[in-house]
Design an enzyme around this catalytic site. Structure first.
Site, mmCIF file in Angstrom:
data_model
loop_
_atom_site.group_PDB
_atom_site.id
_atom_site.type_symbol
_atom_site.label_atom_id
_atom_site.label_comp_id
_atom_site.label_asym_id
_atom_site.label_seq_id
_atom_site.Cartn_x
_atom_site.Cartn_y
_atom_site.Cartn_z
ATOM 1 N N TRP A 124 43.534 34.489 48.370
ATOM 2 C CA TRP A 124 42.450 34.867 47.476
ATOM 3 C C TRP A 124 41.474 33.712 47.289
ATOM 4 C CZ3 TRP A 124 40.760 32.741 42.903
ATOM 5 C CH2 TRP A 124 39.848 33.492 42.157
ATOM 6 N N HIS A 125 42.010 32.490 47.290
ATOM 7 C CA HIS A 125 41.170 31.327 47.032
ATOM 8 C C HIS A 125 40.212 31.023 48.181
ATOM 9 C CE1 HIS A 125 43.953 30.517 43.692
ATOM 10 N NE2 HIS A 125 42.999 29.768 43.208
ATOM 11 N N GLY A 126 40.525 31.438 49.371
ATOM 12 C CA GLY A 126 39.595 31.156 50.449
ATOM 13 C C GLY A 126 40.139 31.525 51.813
#
Length: 478
Positions: A325-327
């Site tokens: 989700w973060h990248g």
């Protein structure tokens, strides 16, 4: 528009004055004003991506109404999955398409096949992960009949795009924020004053702590071959304070700003670096995201119920998804994987709820056992942050490999500078304020007026002194 910019310093008072004085307490007009202000706030970054925000809002608004009107389960499921697929589809195209295309091409190349997938020449819309998750939680809660759909499009639009939380959270729930948007809001001087105090502390975290730590951390991470293992340890520690000051600072500004408008947002940080184990850390770090994954992914998968294999599977799924989700980078997946490894013993031995209250509650100093537990947890967290900060996995492994070399026991060959001395009073203030909503929230109850205002002026001077090197918030890229 950045929270730490002159434009926001002009924008916020204008909206505040219009909100409380021009609307004359009319809740509907207040919401219209908040929506217009929020869209302007977002458009200041890139007005062309407003269509994504508006489209996502329209999709989930009408999907919610259609699910409530559905006569059969099949029709209801159709509208539900339509919203899920389209929302995740937009997220996938803008955030992950190039990553998957590049990874697939590299994988085929290793097998002897040459492939050249066309990549998209687009920038990532700021805040897309956050407002997508706002909408997803709303749709899922309606589908599970936990809430009824909101009939006012204006009210729902404010819920999705309320400018303090729009681009970097916290990730709100309809059950918490929508009722506040629907009801009349009267000006509360004490709440507004508390909001300003939290904004000030958030700016201090971002401008004085995070941005100054970033200067040295970036230098070390970008040139790690030139530094000793001991210097690399310092670089990793400074990044840990950078990302904490940056993201919790943003959250403080967001919560304080919302409080100026009579709205309470979800608490997003609860002094995570004072945690005694990794499980406690994840209850205190980015709370809105951790609880989102817990409620909408971990628990539906079975949570901590079932056998050991089920627990292991569920923990790894939630941390790998959280990392992704973060990248769109394997470093975030590796970061999630290592965190899953670190938290696994507490899950398997059912010790993940051993430390629920804040450390040394009601006491000035921790016990030796508590102190060692906090230090150990912090070291584990710093180790994980190396993957989060690195450009790629090989960079992270090279950085870690150089730490665990003979140069670890040498004098660090890095100049820290006077700016980082602010870390000492910062940690002291955070420690003594750890039982509060935020570190300085109860300062009026503990100190006389001349001490309080001396402290406020010192913080303001520090913020203004370091305000020249304005840097974007880290979580804008997510």
């Amino acid at each position: 528009m950045l929270f730490n910019s002159i434009s926001f310093a002009v924008f916020l008072p204008i909206v505040f004055v219009l909100y409380w004085f021009a609307t004359k307490g009319n809740q509907k007009i207040q919401n219209v004003l908040l929506l217009v202000a929020s869209y302007y706030f977002y458009a200041c970054w890139d007005w062309r991506f407003l269509f994504l925000l508006v489209f996502s809002t329209l999709l989930d608004y009408f999907t919610g109404l259609k699910m409530a009107e559905a006569k059969t389960r099949r029709v209801k499921s159709f509208w539900f999955w339509l919203s899920i697929v389209v929302n995740l589809g937009f997220l996938g195209v803008f955030k992950y398409y190039n990553f998957f295309a590049g990874s697939l091409a590299e994988g085929l190349s290793l097998l002897g096949f040459e492939a050249d997938f066309r990549t998209l020449q687009v920038i990532l819309p700021v805040g897309i992960s956050f407002y997508t998750f706002h909408g997803l939680s709303y749709v899922i809660d309606i589908y599970k009949e936990k809430i009824k759909p909101e009939k006012s499009f204006i009210d729902y639009s404010v819920f999705v795009s309320f400018f303090p939380l729009l681009v970097a959270g916290p990730i709100e729930r309809a059950t918490h924020l929508l009722p506040q948007i629907q009801q009349r809001r009267d000006f509360n001087y004490a709440k507004a004053k508390d909001g300003l105090r939290q904004i000030l502390w958030g700016l201090f975290k971002k401008i004085v702590i995070a941005d100054n730590c970033a200067e040295v951390a970036n230098l070390i991470f970008n040139n790690h071959e030139d530094y000793s293992g001991s210097a690399l340890v310092i670089g990793a520690i400074l990044f840990a304070f950078q990302i904490y000051g940056d993201f919790s600072g943003y959250s403080d500004i967001a919560l304080g700003t919302a409080r100026l408008f009579g709205i309470d947002l979800l608490k997003n940080f609860a002094f995570p670096y004072f945690s005694r184990d990794i499980a406690e850390f994840w209850r205190r770090w980015h709370i809105s995201l951790s609880s989102w994954f817990r409620d909408y992914l971990y628990i539906p998968l079975g949570g901590s119920k079932g056998g050991a294999w089920s627990k292991v599977r569920n923990v790894f799924i939630i941390f790998l998804v959280s990392g992704f989700w973060h990248g769109a980078n394997w470093t975030f997946v590796a970061w999630g994987f290592v965190n899953a490894l670190f938290i696994m013993p507490s899950i398997l031995f059912n010790t993940n709820r051993d430390n629920v209250d804040i450390v040394a509650q009601g006491r000035i100093f921790p016990t030796i056992q508590e102190f060692l537990a906090v230090c150990t947890t912090f070291c584990m967290t710093v180790f994980c942050w190396i993957f989060f900060r690195s450009e790629d996995v090989s960079h992270a492994l090279s950085y870690i490999g150089r730490i665990f070399s003979k140069s670890l026991f040498t004098v660090p060959n890095v100049v820290l500078g006077h700016k980082l001395w602010f870390l000492v009073p910062f940690l002291i203030i955070e420690w003594f304020g750890r039982e509060s909503e935020y570190a300085i929230s109860k300062i009026e109850l503990k100190f006389p007026v001349f001490v309080r205002w001396g402290f406020y002026y010192t913080v303001i001077v520090a913020v203004l002194y370091f305000a020249g090197s304005k840097q974007q918030f880290i979580y804008f890229q997510f």
